[in-house]
Design an enzyme around this catalytic site. Sequence first.
Site, PDB file in Angstrom:
ATOM      1  N   ASP A 533       8.163  -1.758  72.399  1.00  0.00           N
ATOM      2  CA  ASP A 533       7.769  -1.069  73.562  1.00  0.00           C
ATOM      3  C   ASP A 533       9.036  -0.558  74.267  1.00  0.00           C
ATOM      4  O   ASP A 533      10.116  -1.222  74.261  1.00  0.00           O
ATOM      5  CB  ASP A 533       6.781  -1.582  74.460  1.00  0.00           C
ATOM      6  CG  ASP A 533       5.919  -1.099  75.182  1.00  0.00           C
ATOM      7  OD1 ASP A 533       5.991   0.355  75.297  1.00  0.00           O
ATOM      8  OD2 ASP A 533       4.969  -1.642  75.861  1.00  0.00           O
ATOM      9  N   GLU A 591       6.066   8.000  74.628  1.00  0.00           N
ATOM     10  CA  GLU A 591       5.273   7.771  75.938  1.00  0.00           C
ATOM     11  C   GLU A 591       5.539   8.761  77.090  1.00  0.00           C
ATOM     12  O   GLU A 591       6.877   9.495  76.993  1.00  0.00           O
ATOM     13  CB  GLU A 591       5.663   6.457  76.338  1.00  0.00           C
ATOM     14  CG  GLU A 591       5.390   5.016  75.449  1.00  0.00           C
ATOM     15  CD  GLU A 591       5.947   3.781  76.112  1.00  0.00           C
ATOM     16  OE1 GLU A 591       5.072   3.326  76.754  1.00  0.00           O
ATOM     17  OE2 GLU A 591       6.868   3.229  76.187  1.00  0.00           O
TER      18      GLU A 591
HETATM   19  P1  C2E Z   1       3.478   0.256  78.895  1.00  0.00           P
HETATM   20  O1  C2E Z   1       3.470  -0.787  77.978  1.00  0.00           O
HETATM   21  O2  C2E Z   1       4.698   0.950  78.522  1.00  0.00           O
HETATM   22  O3  C2E Z   1       2.266   0.781  79.170  1.00  0.00           O
HETATM   23  C1  C2E Z   1       2.559   2.227  79.679  1.00  0.00           C
HETATM   24  C2  C2E Z   1       2.459   2.386  80.947  1.00  0.00           C
HETATM   25  O4  C2E Z   1       2.793   3.676  81.092  1.00  0.00           O
HETATM   26  C3  C2E Z   1       1.056   2.146  81.690  1.00  0.00           C
HETATM   27  O5  C2E Z   1       1.294   1.817  82.914  1.00  0.00           O
HETATM   28  C4  C2E Z   1       0.614   3.382  81.716  1.00  0.00           C
HETATM   29  O6  C2E Z   1      -0.544   3.543  82.589  1.00  0.00           O
HETATM   30  C5  C2E Z   1       1.676   4.351  81.798  1.00  0.00           C
HETATM   31  N1  C2E Z   1       1.617   5.725  81.679  1.00  0.00           N
HETATM   32  C6  C2E Z   1       1.112   6.269  80.416  1.00  0.00           C
HETATM   33  N2  C2E Z   1       0.900   7.297  80.538  1.00  0.00           N
HETATM   34  C7  C2E Z   1       1.894   7.878  81.253  1.00  0.00           C
HETATM   35  C8  C2E Z   1       2.334   9.157  81.812  1.00  0.00           C
HETATM   36  O7  C2E Z   1       2.069  10.127  81.170  1.00  0.00           O
HETATM   37  N3  C2E Z   1       3.063   9.265  83.059  1.00  0.00           N
HETATM   38  C9  C2E Z   1       3.162   8.040  83.589  1.00  0.00           C
HETATM   39  N4  C2E Z   1       3.952   8.079  84.830  1.00  0.00           N
HETATM   40  N5  C2E Z   1       2.754   6.771  83.268  1.00  0.00           N
HETATM   41  C10 C2E Z   1       2.094   6.772  82.112  1.00  0.00           C
HETATM   42  P2  C2E Z   1       0.557   0.530  83.638  1.00  0.00           P
HETATM   43  O8  C2E Z   1      -0.509   0.440  83.175  1.00  0.00           O
HETATM   44  O9  C2E Z   1       0.949   0.559  85.082  1.00  0.00           O
HETATM   45  O10 C2E Z   1       1.472  -0.708  82.836  1.00  0.00           O
HETATM   46  C11 C2E Z   1       2.878  -0.798  82.952  1.00  0.00           C
HETATM   47  C12 C2E Z   1       3.367  -1.876  82.259  1.00  0.00           C
HETATM   48  O11 C2E Z   1       2.654  -3.138  82.422  1.00  0.00           O
HETATM   49  C13 C2E Z   1       3.097  -1.709  80.590  1.00  0.00           C
HETATM   50  O12 C2E Z   1       3.859  -0.674  80.212  1.00  0.00           O
HETATM   51  C14 C2E Z   1       3.125  -2.959  79.917  1.00  0.00           C
HETATM   52  O13 C2E Z   1       4.412  -3.495  79.913  1.00  0.00           O
HETATM   53  C15 C2E Z   1       2.680  -3.760  81.212  1.00  0.00           C
HETATM   54  N6  C2E Z   1       1.147  -4.362  80.992  1.00  0.00           N
HETATM   55  C16 C2E Z   1       0.271  -3.545  81.191  1.00  0.00           C
HETATM   56  N7  C2E Z   1      -0.995  -4.275  80.736  1.00  0.00           N
HETATM   57  C17 C2E Z   1      -0.375  -5.363  80.222  1.00  0.00           C
HETATM   58  C18 C2E Z   1      -1.195  -6.564  79.548  1.00  0.00           C
HETATM   59  O14 C2E Z   1      -2.182  -6.772  79.298  1.00  0.00           O
HETATM   60  N8  C2E Z   1      -0.260  -7.559  79.056  1.00  0.00           N
HETATM   61  C19 C2E Z   1       1.048  -7.321  79.017  1.00  0.00           C
HETATM   62  N9  C2E Z   1       1.955  -8.563  79.008  1.00  0.00           N
HETATM   63  N10 C2E Z   1       1.646  -6.406  79.746  1.00  0.00           N
HETATM   64  C20 C2E Z   1       0.975  -5.515  80.289  1.00  0.00           C
HETATM   65 MG    MG Z   2       3.047  -0.799  76.050  1.00  0.00          MG
HETATM   66 MG    MG Z   3       5.720   1.381  77.059  1.00  0.00          MG
END
Ligand code: C2E
Ligand code: MG
Ligand code: MG
Length: 637
Positions: A533, A591
Amino acid sequence: MPVFFLVALTGALLYGVHLFLNDAIGKALENHARMDAMAWAEGFQASLPANADSLLTGNALSAQQSEVINAAISFANAYAFNVYDAEGRIQYTADDGVLENSENYPVNETAAQVAASDSPQVVVIERSNRRGGVDVFVDAYVPAKHASGETLGVIHLYLDKSDIAAPYKELLEWVGSILPIVFALVYALPTLAYVWKREETFSQKEHLRKASRQDALTGALNRQTLNAEIHARFSDRTQYNEIGIFFLDVDKFKYINDLHGHEFGDAFLSHIASLLVSQTRSGDLVGRMGGDEFVIAMPNASEADLAQIGDRILAGARQPFTYRGTTIQASVSIGQYLAGAQSDTQQSLHAADLALYHAKSLGRNNRQPYFRELDVAMLRRREVERRIREVVSKSEFDIHYQPLVAQHSRAIVGFEALLRINDNCGKRISPSEFIPVAEEAGLIQDLGRQMFSKAITAAKQWPEDIGLSINLSPAQFKSGDMDEMVEHMLTEHDFPASRLELEITESLLISDEECVSNQLVALKRLGISIAMDDFGTGYSSLGYLWKYDFDKLKIDRVFLEGFDFDNARYREIIETIVTLGGKLGLKVTVEGVESQRHAELLDQLACDQYQGYFFGRPVPADGALQMLLQERKGQRA
Ligand code: C2E
Ligand code: MG
Ligand code: MG
């Protein structure tokens, strides 16, 4: 000190005893000499054939009398033998015999006194001789009496009594040599034993006192003493204007301990304690709060002092440390607070602790001062932690699912599960905020397990060709049984491993390669695919990609953020990563695809999948299902 006193006392006592004995022996010697002289004088008188009258009255001696006198003189070993009449005038000397015209000689006062008082006068004279010994002489005036008892005159003798003095002197010497031994046995030894015992008790007490103040492992002050000492400084602000506080923590100490063992860890902590003591000033307090946490209090220190001492400690801690053949290179983080006149102990320690937390969050191995906003940040952190506990205990979190679409067909191929937690007011807490808190608070394992179960339950509603991606953080691998947990989940929910994808970041691989690598191999063996990732934001190590046999590479959205304003450059970077992924046989997901323009630009590259708001925002489970249904409906239509 007591020993010195004892030696002085012993010397004085021995000297006193010596004086006493000397005096006693002198008196005994004098008595002996007096008796001797008296006996001699009496014997002499009695041995004269005729009365001594003639001798004392100045008459010439008969031949027989002279013979007796000479014999008596030599017998008594007399150096001088004089005879005086009752007035004290000399009548006879051993050398000159009877003196004529004795009235021409002056009156001997001593002789006159002895005659008048009718009592002898004996003086003992001691003189050192050339042989190193002492000669003893007796100067005796003894009344000479007529047979009738009348005192006729005085006999003066000067006798050598060295022979009778010798035994007395020997006695004195013997007593002198034996006395210290007797003294030692009777007095000094018990006293010394007492003094020794007392010193031992004292040093034991001192040892106990120190031990009760020190931390047993490192020798630094223990927590209790440190707090008390710091408090004492804070209570005396007339003497201590400003007090500098360092809150210090060994970076990744748990890792050092786990990898090299507790003995190594202990040795390292002692080494750090010595470093802190050596780099601080005398009067500064260095204490161990517990674990790998130390506190230093520096009374009357300036900002410049803190900077100097702090930087020296950071540099010292970075030096390689070797113990029993193993060498490590570690580091420490320091939180710093300079307490002014208004600050109190607890508030100052708290401020330095917050600054330490900040230093660690900035990547460790650095020193950070306290600033007010840290209080707000800490309050927020506590609130978030409290909320996660609540959420975990009630399983009160949501999961949103964001679609992953195929590059050319734009068809949904899977969903990424993203955790959603709201605060008590219903406001969203970002995962990038609560995930690190959950990790630090040790809640991520429980949270991860519950999340896994919920996500699989949701995914079971989807068509069988739709995959599920789940993010795993490094902390979740710590227990070492991630593969077992996942296998258990799959079996429990009867979910095929081929539909599951696990997303991990590079930081996981950096943290502890061997332990993680075994779990990753086991997970892959189950048939699960592994995605790297956020590629491009960390080390972007090709070594890891190759070594761990990844299935997919997800290019971080930061590159698409730049796509809007620096087209050519970002395009090249994305193109390079996409090409790299293709060459390594990895699927590539881009992404952050937020617009039509992004998608069109990316369409020119050989990617596999897109993820981003343009294709679908993260939505709750029913929203994801809805998305799928609509898509399938569209396909049929
Ligand atoms: P990630 O795994 O890289 O997840 C993608 C993040 O990018 C998600 O943020 C998502 O909402 C956001 N995103 C997706 N498409 C776009 C886009 O077009 N534009 C923008 N600006 N953002 C977009 P989120 O949900 O805030 O999650 C952030 C990070 O938190 C995730 O990055 C992941 O590393 C972590 N995370 C989220 N859920 C979990 C989980 O259940 N377990 C673990 N260990 N980490 C999690
Ligand atoms: Mg991810
Ligand atoms: Mg990611």
